[in-house]
Write a protein that holds these residues in place. Structure first.
Motif, PDB file in Angstrom:
ATOM      1  N   LEU A 190      39.277 -98.482 -43.687  1.00  0.00           N
ATOM      2  CA  LEU A 190      40.175 -97.680 -44.296  1.00  0.00           C
ATOM      3  C   LEU A 190      40.174 -97.968 -45.870  1.00  0.00           C
ATOM      4  CD1 LEU A 190      43.055 -97.369 -41.781  1.00  0.00           C
ATOM      5  CD2 LEU A 190      41.511 -95.620 -42.366  1.00  0.00           C
ATOM      6  N   ILE A 223      47.015-100.216 -44.292  1.00  0.00           N
ATOM      7  CA  ILE A 223      48.080-100.855 -43.220  1.00  0.00           C
ATOM      8  C   ILE A 223      49.338-100.019 -43.043  1.00  0.00           C
ATOM      9  CG2 ILE A 223      49.601-102.836 -42.765  1.00  0.00           C
ATOM     10  CD1 ILE A 223      47.517-104.329 -44.290  1.00  0.00           C
ATOM     11  N   ILE A 254      49.601 -96.805 -43.276  1.00  0.00           N
ATOM     12  CA  ILE A 254      49.156 -95.525 -42.713  1.00  0.00           C
ATOM     13  C   ILE A 254      49.187 -95.748 -41.146  1.00  0.00           C
ATOM     14  CG2 ILE A 254      47.568 -93.923 -42.437  1.00  0.00           C
ATOM     15  CD1 ILE A 254      47.017 -93.860 -45.500  1.00  0.00           C
ATOM     16  N   VAL A 255      48.391 -96.986 -40.835  1.00  0.00           N
ATOM     17  CA  VAL A 255      48.283 -97.336 -39.478  1.00  0.00           C
ATOM     18  C   VAL A 255      49.612 -97.493 -39.121  1.00  0.00           C
ATOM     19  CG1 VAL A 255      47.339 -98.845 -37.733  1.00  0.00           C
ATOM     20  CG2 VAL A 255      45.906 -98.069 -39.636  1.00  0.00           C
ATOM     21  N   SER A 304      51.393 -94.341 -37.896  1.00  0.00           N
ATOM     22  CA  SER A 304      50.941 -93.696 -36.919  1.00  0.00           C
ATOM     23  C   SER A 304      51.493 -94.337 -35.638  1.00  0.00           C
ATOM     24  CB  SER A 304      49.327 -93.570 -36.760  1.00  0.00           C
ATOM     25  OG  SER A 304      48.895 -93.525 -38.121  1.00  0.00           O
ATOM     26  N   TYR A 305      51.297 -95.823 -35.764  1.00  0.00           N
ATOM     27  CA  TYR A 305      51.734 -96.694 -34.568  1.00  0.00           C
ATOM     28  C   TYR A 305      53.208 -96.212 -34.256  1.00  0.00           C
ATOM     29  CZ  TYR A 305      52.678-100.872 -31.743  1.00  0.00           C
ATOM     30  OH  TYR A 305      53.069-101.768 -30.808  1.00  0.00           O
ATOM     31  N   LEU A 334      49.200 -86.698 -39.633  1.00  0.00           N
ATOM     32  CA  LEU A 334      48.361 -87.164 -40.959  1.00  0.00           C
ATOM     33  C   LEU A 334      47.365 -86.238 -41.706  1.00  0.00           C
ATOM     34  CD1 LEU A 334      46.619 -90.245 -38.847  1.00  0.00           C
ATOM     35  CD2 LEU A 334      48.304 -90.293 -40.448  1.00  0.00           C
ATOM     36  N   LEU A 359      49.993 -84.994 -44.422  1.00  0.00           N
ATOM     37  CA  LEU A 359      49.923 -86.251 -45.339  1.00  0.00           C
ATOM     38  C   LEU A 359      48.741 -86.321 -46.340  1.00  0.00           C
ATOM     39  CD1 LEU A 359      51.696 -89.027 -45.587  1.00  0.00           C
ATOM     40  CD2 LEU A 359      49.829 -90.295 -44.592  1.00  0.00           C
TER      41      LEU A 359
END
Lengths: 275, 250
Positions: free
Chosen positions: A199, A239, A241-242, A245-246, A262, A265
């Protein structure tokens, strides 16, 4: 284990036929009701025909093997091998119950190793190669698929030779736990490195103009936000963005909905010029 | 934009059929990256196939058909997206168009996956009857024919979309404003985050989170190449479990 009843010993040609049927067609008739049941029956059918010839005994054996069955396809030959060894001993009930006993734990091992370790590592390496324009990426996955599938052959003979001893090995000895642990740890280290690497193209173009006084003169100086973020924590945006999502997954949002979040976004931050 | 003749849609439809059957046997070929590359090769833009395939493969990292669950079909999406994106290549940004086609296609394909999995139930019921009648050939036939709903559920949509897709997609491209293209391009870079998050959600993070940090440090601060991180990960995992096992036995 020497077989008492030599006349039931199945010759290798039939065993191989059984293995190849499982290897290449196990899930062709996969369905919601009994999943891989028919595939398993068709794989073991040459063995049943050899042992029970025909008539009611064969019919009973076939019915036994049409019960619900589902496991990881690569692990299936292990169960098939063990099941055949028991049929050879004319121990039909054990042959059916070993399937039920092994299919769950082995599905767990196979799916975890594939989904958490084998596929992510190879897929990310292949995807980075492909993004760099190299056709080696897809070739790597193609070949890894063949290698993974090739495991079916030794697993079949292992199952056939060990038969009931397998149950103790798989369920008793904590192999499931150990395999899952190794996959989890290696998987997490790999993901920890892959997130910022894959990413890393997600960056902010934002700049601040601030006025600094140099030798009594006011000078306008552009400061890039990305540079500040990198000093704070490298790859902070990926980090985040992950992490988002998490967090959404943990809030029980379905993957498709998160995908839409996403996408939204991406559009919003792109229009606003943030990312 | 001109569409394809009949030959390319047929070839791609056949690949869609073969790849899902390969996946059923346990052969990992129904992967967006493989199908993207093959489609790119067939339509003459292999780099586009690699880019679309890689993006979709990364998005799907944490998705696996555990116990037969349905997931978005990024493999089929990759074939259709690459083929349509390549058509647009002359006049628009093919990667963005390709992704804009591939993502919704992957999601819609889940409906057909459910249909295929449900319709094969008919085959096992027929097999029950053949067993009752001692008709072994019938049993064999029912099993081997089971692949047909599976294969057709991928092959037909790919064939139709690639064959007839040019005209409707042309309309979409004519409409696509700059902000849409820009957003799609950014989405291609951001969406792999979903795959990573899904993978993480399947692990025992409470217990193992420090290992995630180790991986991050290896790349973020030490700039270790991906292959090195993978090897380090496997080594650390085995050492950790061995030490733990040794301590437990002592």
């Amino acid at each position: 284990m020497p077989k008492e009843n030599e006349k039931n010993k199945i010759d290798k040609r039939i065993l191989k036929k059984s293995l190849y049927r499982d290897m290449f067609t196990l899930q062709w008739s996969w369905n919601y009701e009994r999943m891989q049941a028919l595939g398993f029956l068709w794989a073991i059918l040459p063995v049943l025909q050899r042992i029970y010839k025909k008539g009611d005994k064969l019919k009973e054996a076939m019915k036994r093997h049409l019960h619900f069955y589902n496991t990881n396809p690569v692990m299936s030959p292990l169960i098939l091998g063990a099941s055949i060894a028991l049929e050879e001993d004319k121990n039909g009930d054990a042959s059916s119950s070993i399937k039920v006993g092994l299919m769950g734990p082995l599905a767990g091992i196979g799916d975890t190793l594939m989904a958490v370790l084998y596929r992510p590592i190879i897929a990310v390496i292949a995807a980075s190669l492909a993004m760099g324009g190299s056709s080696l990426g897809p070739i790597l996955i193609f070949l890894s698929g063949i290698l993974w599938m090739g495991l079916k052959v030794p697993l079949f003979w292992l199952g056939y030779n060990k038969s009931t001893a397998l149950i103790g090995d798989v369920i008793g000895d904590g192999i499931v736990k150990k395999a899952t642990e190794i996959a989890s740890i290696a998987g997490l280290i790999v993901i920890g490195g892959f997130i910022p690497s894959i990413l890393s193209r997600v960056k902010t173009p934002l700049k601040f103009v601030k006025t600094v006084t140099i030798k009594g003169e006011a000078v306008e100086k552009a400061v890039e936000l990305q540079g500040i973020l990198d000093k704070l924590l490298p790859h902070l945006i990926p980090i985040a963005i992950v992490g988002l999502s998490y967090w959404l997954i943990k809030r029980k949002l379905s993957p498709v909905k998160i995908l839409l979040v996403l996408l939204a976004l991406s559009f919003i931050t792109n229009i606003l010029g943030i990312l | 934009m001109d569409g394809y003749g009949i030959l390319i849609p047929i070839i791609l439809g056949i690949w869609a059929y073969i790849s899902i059957i390969a996946q059923l046997t346990g052969l990992w070929w129904a992967e967006a990256l493989i199908s993207g590359a093959i489609t790119g090769l067939v339509v003459g833009d292999i780099n586009l196939g690699l880019q679309i395939g890689a993006t979709l493969t990364l998005m799907s990292l944490g998705m696996w058909t555990y116990g037969g669950a349905t997931m978005p079909d990024f493999n089929t999406g990759s074939i259709i997206g690459t083929a349509i994106g390549a058509l647009a290549g002359a006049q628009a940004n093919s990667l963005e168009v390709g992704l804009a086609v591939a993502i919704p296609t992957s999601i819609l394909m889940t409906q057909l996956d459910v249909l295929a999995r449900a319709s094969t139930t008919g085959f096992i019921h027929a097999a029950d009857k053949h067993v009752e009648n001692g008709n072994l050939k019938g049993v064999t036939k029912m099993h081997l024919l089971g692949q047909i709903p599976w294969g057709l559920s991928r092959g037909i949509p790919v064939f139709l979309a690639v064959w007839l897709g040019a005209a409707p997609v042309q309309k979409v491209i004519d409409w696509m404003p700059q902000w849409f293209m820009g957003g799609m391009s950014l989405a291609g870079k951001i969406l792999p985050a979903l795959g990573f998050a899904l993978l993480l959600s399947q692990m025992d993070m409470k217990k193992y989170w420090p290992f995630l940090l180790i991986g991050y440090i290896l790349f973020g601060y030490l700039n270790m190449p991906i292959m090195g991180i993978a090897l380090a990960g496997i080594a650390i995992a085995i050492v950790y479990t061995n030490i733990k096992g040794g301590a437990a036995n002592a």
